[in-house]
Scaffold this motif. Structure first.
Motif, PDB file in Angstrom:
ATOM      1  N   CYS A 163      -6.881   2.890  -3.673  1.00  0.00           N
ATOM      2  CA  CYS A 163      -7.163   3.121  -5.091  1.00  0.00           C
ATOM      3  C   CYS A 163      -7.178   1.840  -5.909  1.00  0.00           C
ATOM      4  CB  CYS A 163      -6.197   4.147  -5.665  1.00  0.00           C
ATOM      5  SG  CYS A 163      -4.490   3.618  -5.685  1.00  0.00           S
ATOM      6  N   GLY A 218      -2.743   6.539   2.293  1.00  0.00           N
ATOM      7  CA  GLY A 218      -3.036   7.631   1.377  1.00  0.00           C
ATOM      8  C   GLY A 218      -2.335   8.956   1.566  1.00  0.00           C
ATOM      9  N   ASP A 258       0.818  -1.204   0.000  1.00  0.00           N
ATOM     10  CA  ASP A 258       0.000   0.000   0.000  1.00  0.00           C
ATOM     11  C   ASP A 258       0.862   1.270   0.000  1.00  0.00           C
ATOM     12  OD1 ASP A 258       0.729  -1.016   2.440  1.00  0.00           O
ATOM     13  OD2 ASP A 258      -1.277  -0.988   3.300  1.00  0.00           O
ATOM     14  N   ASN A 259       2.173   1.115   0.139  1.00  0.00           N
ATOM     15  CA  ASN A 259       3.009   2.321   0.079  1.00  0.00           C
ATOM     16  C   ASN A 259       3.461   2.682  -1.329  1.00  0.00           C
ATOM     17  OD1 ASN A 259       5.229   0.684  -0.498  1.00  0.00           O
ATOM     18  ND2 ASN A 259       5.864   0.590   1.638  1.00  0.00           N
ATOM     19  N   THR A 260       2.884   2.003  -2.329  1.00  0.00           N
ATOM     20  CA  THR A 260       3.211   2.366  -3.710  1.00  0.00           C
ATOM     21  C   THR A 260       2.109   3.205  -4.351  1.00  0.00           C
ATOM     22  OG1 THR A 260       2.181   0.367  -4.555  1.00  0.00           O
ATOM     23  CG2 THR A 260       4.523   0.227  -4.013  1.00  0.00           C
ATOM     24  N   SER A 261       1.073   3.464  -3.588  1.00  0.00           N
ATOM     25  CA  SER A 261      -0.092   4.190  -4.117  1.00  0.00           C
ATOM     26  C   SER A 261       0.140   5.689  -4.129  1.00  0.00           C
ATOM     27  CB  SER A 261      -1.315   3.918  -3.239  1.00  0.00           C
ATOM     28  OG  SER A 261      -1.561   2.550  -3.172  1.00  0.00           O
ATOM     29  N   PRO A 262      -0.606   6.373  -4.960  1.00  0.00           N
ATOM     30  CA  PRO A 262      -0.590   7.841  -4.931  1.00  0.00           C
ATOM     31  C   PRO A 262      -1.449   8.347  -3.765  1.00  0.00           C
ATOM     32  CG  PRO A 262      -2.139   7.077  -6.573  1.00  0.00           C
ATOM     33  CD  PRO A 262      -1.477   5.842  -5.999  1.00  0.00           C
ATOM     34  N   VAL A 263      -1.487   9.652  -3.614  1.00  0.00           N
ATOM     35  CA  VAL A 263      -2.359  10.227  -2.588  1.00  0.00           C
ATOM     36  C   VAL A 263      -3.640  10.714  -3.249  1.00  0.00           C
ATOM     37  CG1 VAL A 263      -0.330  10.938  -1.277  1.00  0.00           C
ATOM     38  CG2 VAL A 263      -1.508  12.605  -2.717  1.00  0.00           C
ATOM     39  N   LYS A 300       7.161   6.296   0.585  1.00  0.00           N
ATOM     40  CA  LYS A 300       6.693   6.985  -0.635  1.00  0.00           C
ATOM     41  C   LYS A 300       7.726   8.047  -1.013  1.00  0.00           C
ATOM     42  CE  LYS A 300       1.790   6.037  -0.079  1.00  0.00           C
ATOM     43  NZ  LYS A 300       0.445   6.618   0.184  1.00  0.00           N
ATOM     44  N   SER A 344      -4.984  -1.106  -1.763  1.00  0.00           N
ATOM     45  CA  SER A 344      -4.939   0.235  -1.182  1.00  0.00           C
ATOM     46  C   SER A 344      -6.227   0.965  -1.512  1.00  0.00           C
ATOM     47  CB  SER A 344      -3.730   0.988  -1.707  1.00  0.00           C
ATOM     48  OG  SER A 344      -3.982   1.440  -3.020  1.00  0.00           O
ATOM     49  N   ASN A 364       2.292  12.357  -8.575  1.00  0.00           N
ATOM     50  CA  ASN A 364       1.207  11.625  -7.917  1.00  0.00           C
ATOM     51  C   ASN A 364       0.464  10.668  -8.836  1.00  0.00           C
ATOM     52  OD1 ASN A 364      -0.172  11.215  -5.416  1.00  0.00           O
ATOM     53  ND2 ASN A 364      -1.953  12.265  -6.303  1.00  0.00           N
ATOM     54  N   LYS A 391       0.512   4.615   4.570  1.00  0.00           N
ATOM     55  CA  LYS A 391       0.053   3.447   3.807  1.00  0.00           C
ATOM     56  C   LYS A 391      -1.387   3.624   3.336  1.00  0.00           C
ATOM     57  CE  LYS A 391       2.852   0.005   6.310  1.00  0.00           C
ATOM     58  NZ  LYS A 391       4.047  -0.051   5.479  1.00  0.00           N
ATOM     59  N   GLY A 423      -0.400   7.383 -10.579  1.00  0.00           N
ATOM     60  CA  GLY A 423      -0.196   5.940 -10.575  1.00  0.00           C
ATOM     61  C   GLY A 423       0.662   5.430  -9.439  1.00  0.00           C
ATOM     62  N   TYR A 424       1.086   4.180  -9.599  1.00  0.00           N
ATOM     63  CA  TYR A 424       1.895   3.528  -8.579  1.00  0.00           C
ATOM     64  C   TYR A 424       3.370   3.855  -8.796  1.00  0.00           C
ATOM     65  CZ  TYR A 424      -2.307   0.778  -7.638  1.00  0.00           C
ATOM     66  OH  TYR A 424      -3.570   0.391  -7.317  1.00  0.00           O
ATOM     67  N   ALA A 425       4.139   3.817  -7.703  1.00  0.00           N
ATOM     68  CA  ALA A 425       5.593   3.961  -7.836  1.00  0.00           C
ATOM     69  C   ALA A 425       6.257   3.075  -6.807  1.00  0.00           C
ATOM     70  CB  ALA A 425       6.008   5.418  -7.629  1.00  0.00           C
ATOM     71  N   ARG A 449       9.008   8.991  -3.657  1.00  0.00           N
ATOM     72  CA  ARG A 449       8.846   9.838  -4.849  1.00  0.00           C
ATOM     73  C   ARG A 449       8.500  11.275  -4.488  1.00  0.00           C
ATOM     74  NH1 ARG A 449       3.080   7.897  -7.524  1.00  0.00           N
ATOM     75  NH2 ARG A 449       2.516   6.475  -5.836  1.00  0.00           N
ATOM     76  N   TYR A 450       7.823  11.454  -3.340  1.00  0.00           N
ATOM     77  CA  TYR A 450       7.404  12.821  -3.011  1.00  0.00           C
ATOM     78  C   TYR A 450       8.564  13.670  -2.513  1.00  0.00           C
ATOM     79  CZ  TYR A 450       2.853  10.731  -3.645  1.00  0.00           C
ATOM     80  OH  TYR A 450       1.781  10.069  -4.190  1.00  0.00           O
TER      81      TYR A 450
END
Lengths: 364, 364, 364, 364
Positions: free
Chosen positions: A335, A207, A6-11, B238, A333, B23, A205, B25-27, B240-241
């Motif tokens: 999304c 969001g 769930d830590n690969t999701s966007p916000v 996360k 997650s 933000n 995790k 998709g997945y990363a 990427r942020y």
């Protein structure tokens, strides 16, 4: 088809909007801003805990390690499950922050501490007086690392044992929202009403970009926590950007809505898997993670199509007879879309459906 | 009229846009995303250092403490200026992360270490062999806590002394961009070409939400750094942020442009103050901070109108005769407008101009 | 009838005489005295290790913790047996001295690490990369906490696994002399020739007042050890009084002679117990400790007569039917007399013999 | 002519005799022996402190570091003199044991903390709230590292400042007996009656092999001290050998008699030096150490004859014009004879007298 974590999701858009709004003009640093006050009030309201102190940090490891350092002196031990995140995934952060405390590892089904084992371990500790480490604190994870959920009653059972030995209770709530939604209870019932002293309330995790709240239901160690946070390099100067996210998260129950979506996706995935020939569930699916085994050929098809997830344990290989099951962890997650779940299920079942990739807006 | 600190400023639109873009998709987590690669490449290019390793954390205290922990063993000392941030403003984070190293405090004008004093202090350390702490590392801040800037030659002079004693050099670059722009040199000239081993490259004070890069010009301790970062709770899932912000910061020299604006505002403020009757500068204004003293009545007018800044030292009071000077610290940032500076100057000079409050877009 | 522990015994006359002799005139402090040189030479000769560095401390806990701190970084783990002294009896000293490393607890018969379990545990560690603690060192105790002895071949088997993973090996030799005598091998064969990097060589349990030697077969970390020892408060100023004891201990094989006597007493006790009706041995008696169970009524008779020993585990009680066996630990030392052993055996067997209390001179 | 340090002296016959007597038969370990009870009672009587808790360790560094760890949390600072033993001679042991606290270095004549400077430093600490380290404890050394002695009134003046800020006071009494004898007061007057919370009571420099007592006048942190001592590896199993020495030391005021002899020798040496042409005293000689400067040619004569002492600071050389003074530290002990002092004085004054080398019995 992304089930790695769930830590690969966007916000969600609400969080981005909150950041944009928070970006206007100057704001006093280090938590002396209005958004931080809003967060404090929102947490106290959500947890029916008007005396609680609330602090934000950016990672779950920081939240857990700082919390445990306030609860367990260097010469004591933290009782936790053998597969707890604090033991397996934090590179010794609890040992670092406590100044060298131990972790006493316990068993129990679905990564929940077995109460009897806890009681025996506490009884055993410190029998040699000054010669061995002392009793420090109890730490449980809810939802657990195996995707299960302690009910409030189960939490209370653990807390009673801790309380009888004079020990505080910490809850690693990296997936707390998933647990509360799953148990159908109120946040207070899952925490201080069940004997929890400190909660690491996860945001990341579920969001946020990287925000966790540490909630001290007993505020007597608040100043110590503040000093430890600063000393650990976890006090943000531009604190408003943490607070704005957490405020948005708590507003209008967004955190619970997102956790519901994740749990629902996991339930759909779990049910689908259980129905597949040759597949079995390893643990009950009570939150947003599914642990299951299915035939190797299904894995091969999934990975060929780029499905993302971890074999569990990680060091297994895909080679070997196609009908022998291999186990895996699949995390949903906020999304995760139903179409994604269905496509994945079809794929490992031998299907060839194409898979959607767009991320939908939440709560729409 | 906000001169309290550069950490009270908002972030520029480029940074918000980068977050929005990141933000999608997945990363993959923990730095295994494309933005992190872009940051690494951008830092290596900007510093002409293709071998350097680059890591992101969210606070300057974390950056400094983690860097020093890799350079100085627990039984050694870090030579730094008496007023260094690592000594005065981190609640002992360097001691915590190193496992109990000392800081040896040195003098020098404008918060720059006096080379002679450094040489004597290094000579003195460890004269008692095993009985006292050993030589560990040298840490300098550029731009300094007094708003001055070491030239590349001055950095090299410090580094030579360190090198002769076998000691590594750390630079706290919370305001590194301001220093480089002020010195009119290249980043490489200010760092590894002048003998710096590790740079804490600040992003937060100069316009990010909370992102700092630690640059290891010698990558041999990179893995140790990664473990210490994780163990300190400073590895973002996360990631990427963080990366998206830093990438935007480095793109098209945004970081240098913003620092130029802040420095220019400080220069305007400094010149204006110097011209006021009864006012004096405490230190040369070489970066984005102005240290000056002016008559109490000017302070009273400014504070009545809501001007934000710190008396320096902080524990002075405004009471007393109006013509007696009081000293203060005024910090400009990327978004300080000329109008704001001018209004402030007019105010303490007795004027009554109204003050603009809108933050302009940068680079416009 | 004193079998509580070998640390309750007096020291032999040779040690007292050495102290008296060492007390003449002035001596340079901190190990710069002639006795310390003699110890270094004697250890090197006894272990056929001319390059080894040798340091004295006063407690076994200090010896072990300092040794492990030199072998295992804070972010790693020490593999040891579940019942190792470093885990159970040092109140977290290894965690304190290493700066917060973990101990990974392993099983194995008679408190000897099971090689297969070690191999699996090493294989499992660090699978999550930076997220969990790394492989640090292996620590074994010889003679073990259960009174058993690793043969040189068994030590070598453990070392090979460690070596293959790049890990150093520490041996807790609080009862090393008992192990060497039992195995009938040379000190070198039991240590560096079998892959041991650092030995904590016990003196205290085997007849000194409080002296242990740490032997670094690889001297590359010697200076670090010296600094850690000083910093831990374990560098003696009047060092000659440690050295004189250790020199006397090593002279004319006194250490081995004393261990032989202790082992012989334990063997006599063990054989006697094994022959008693209703009694069983818990572990093979290979050194100077006997673990056995016998009927409660025998315990009651023994304790009534003042026999000193620990029930094992300690939290058992004497109440209950007289014919139910209870387990105990009985430790012999260099001054345990045959008469004492025989009287004890007679007592628990129902006899009423009177028990001698005088301590005999050793080696007579 | 041995004036290098009081830690180069032998122990008096009473101490050896006590060890011999203590060596009879078995004794329970870890302080559960009769000699330890005797020590506790003797300390309580000598200090008129029936509630005090008393613990023995083997080095002064351990005593100080353990005491400070109980008084000062990791995020605070210990106020001490710039030349304090805890700062200069313990390789960072206080930092290690406290978990990374700071030491704030203060000035003052003769190594005594200047009260005004202490007050200002305390006032300055923690002005930045959570951002810098907090106020922890005050540590003074009596007799000081410069051979001076705080009077009870001077101790009380320091304690009042500490008390007003809520800070505990530690006294490093490595040479406490010399201080008490010099001040002509009672132990209680110099300690708890003057506001001292914890005393490190030195035995080693004043005639024991390596024994120091930590006296907690407020016993509320006793259990924490015990755990820290064990965890630091400073709990002796054969504890009777520490206790027997300390008991002999306190019996019949032996400790005070030995300190009187050392002080008298230093006074004789100091007076003799002051009378020499070209010689000057650096500090008043109030205990057993003399700091003086005299012409280089005198040093050359002394060192040629094998006189042992340290130039002060240590890194000076003997080369240069013979009439230029060089400073040195000369320490007397309980066994320094008048003849030795006189011979030394004659030697540096140009004499050629032969020097006695035999150590006399004390108190005869």
């Amino acid at each position: 088809m992304h089930f790695a974590s769930d830590n690969t999701s966007p916000v969600p858009p609400q969080v981005l909007e909150a950041l944009i709004e928070a970006n206007h003009g100057y704001a006093m640093p280090y938590g002396n801003d209005v958004a931080t006050s809003e967060v404090r009030d929102a947490v106290r309201a959500a947890f029916e805990a008007p005396e609680a102190e609330v602090y934000l940090v950016a990672t779950g490891t920081a939240a857990n390690a700082l919390a445990l350092a306030c609860l367990c002196p260097p010469w004591a031990t933290v009782y936790c499950h053998r597969t707890a995140h604090v033991e397996e995934d934090e590179c010794g952060a609890p040992e670092f922050y406590t100044g060298g405390a131990k972790l006493t590892l316990l068993g129990g089904e679905h990564a929940k501490i077995d109460p009897g084992e806890l009681e025996r371990a506490i009884g055993f500790t410190a029998r040699a007086g000054v010669h061995n480490v002392q009793r420090g604190a109890v730490s449980i994870t809810n939802a657990t690392e195996a995707g299960a959920v302690y009910t409030p009653e189960e939490v209370a059972a653990i807390s009673r044992i801790a309380r009888d030995a004079g020990l505080p209770v910490h809850m690693d709530g990296a997936r707390f929202a998933n647990a509360v939604v799953s148990a159908g209870c109120k946040p207070a019932e899952m925490t201080w009403k069940a004997g929890v002293d400190v909660l690491s309330l996860g945001g990341t995790k579920n969001g946020l970009m990287g925000v966790e709240a540490v909630i001290l239901f007993d505020p007597s160690r608040a100043w110590e926590f503040e000093l430890r946070r600063k000393r650990g390099g976890h006090l943000f100067s531009k604190h408003r950007y943490l607070s704005a996210q957490m405020a948005a998260y708590l507003r209008d129950d967004l955190w619970l809505k997102m956790a519901s979506r994740a749990n629902a996706a996991a339930a759909r995935l779990s049910a689908g898997l259980a129905a597949l020939p040759g597949a079995t569930l390893l643990f009950p699916t009570e939150a947003n993670a599914v642990f299951a085994a299915w035939p190797r050929e299904g894995h091969r098809r999934a990975q060929k199509e780029g499905a993302q997830y971890y074999l569990w344990p990680m060091d297994q290989g895909l080679e070997g007879p196609g009908d022998v099951p291999l186990s895996a962890r699949l995390v949903c997650s906020w999304c995760t879309m139903d179409e994604e779940v269905d496509a994945f299920l079809a794929l490992i079942d031998g299907g060839t459906e194409s898979v959607p990739t767009q991320v939908p807006p939440p709560n729409s």
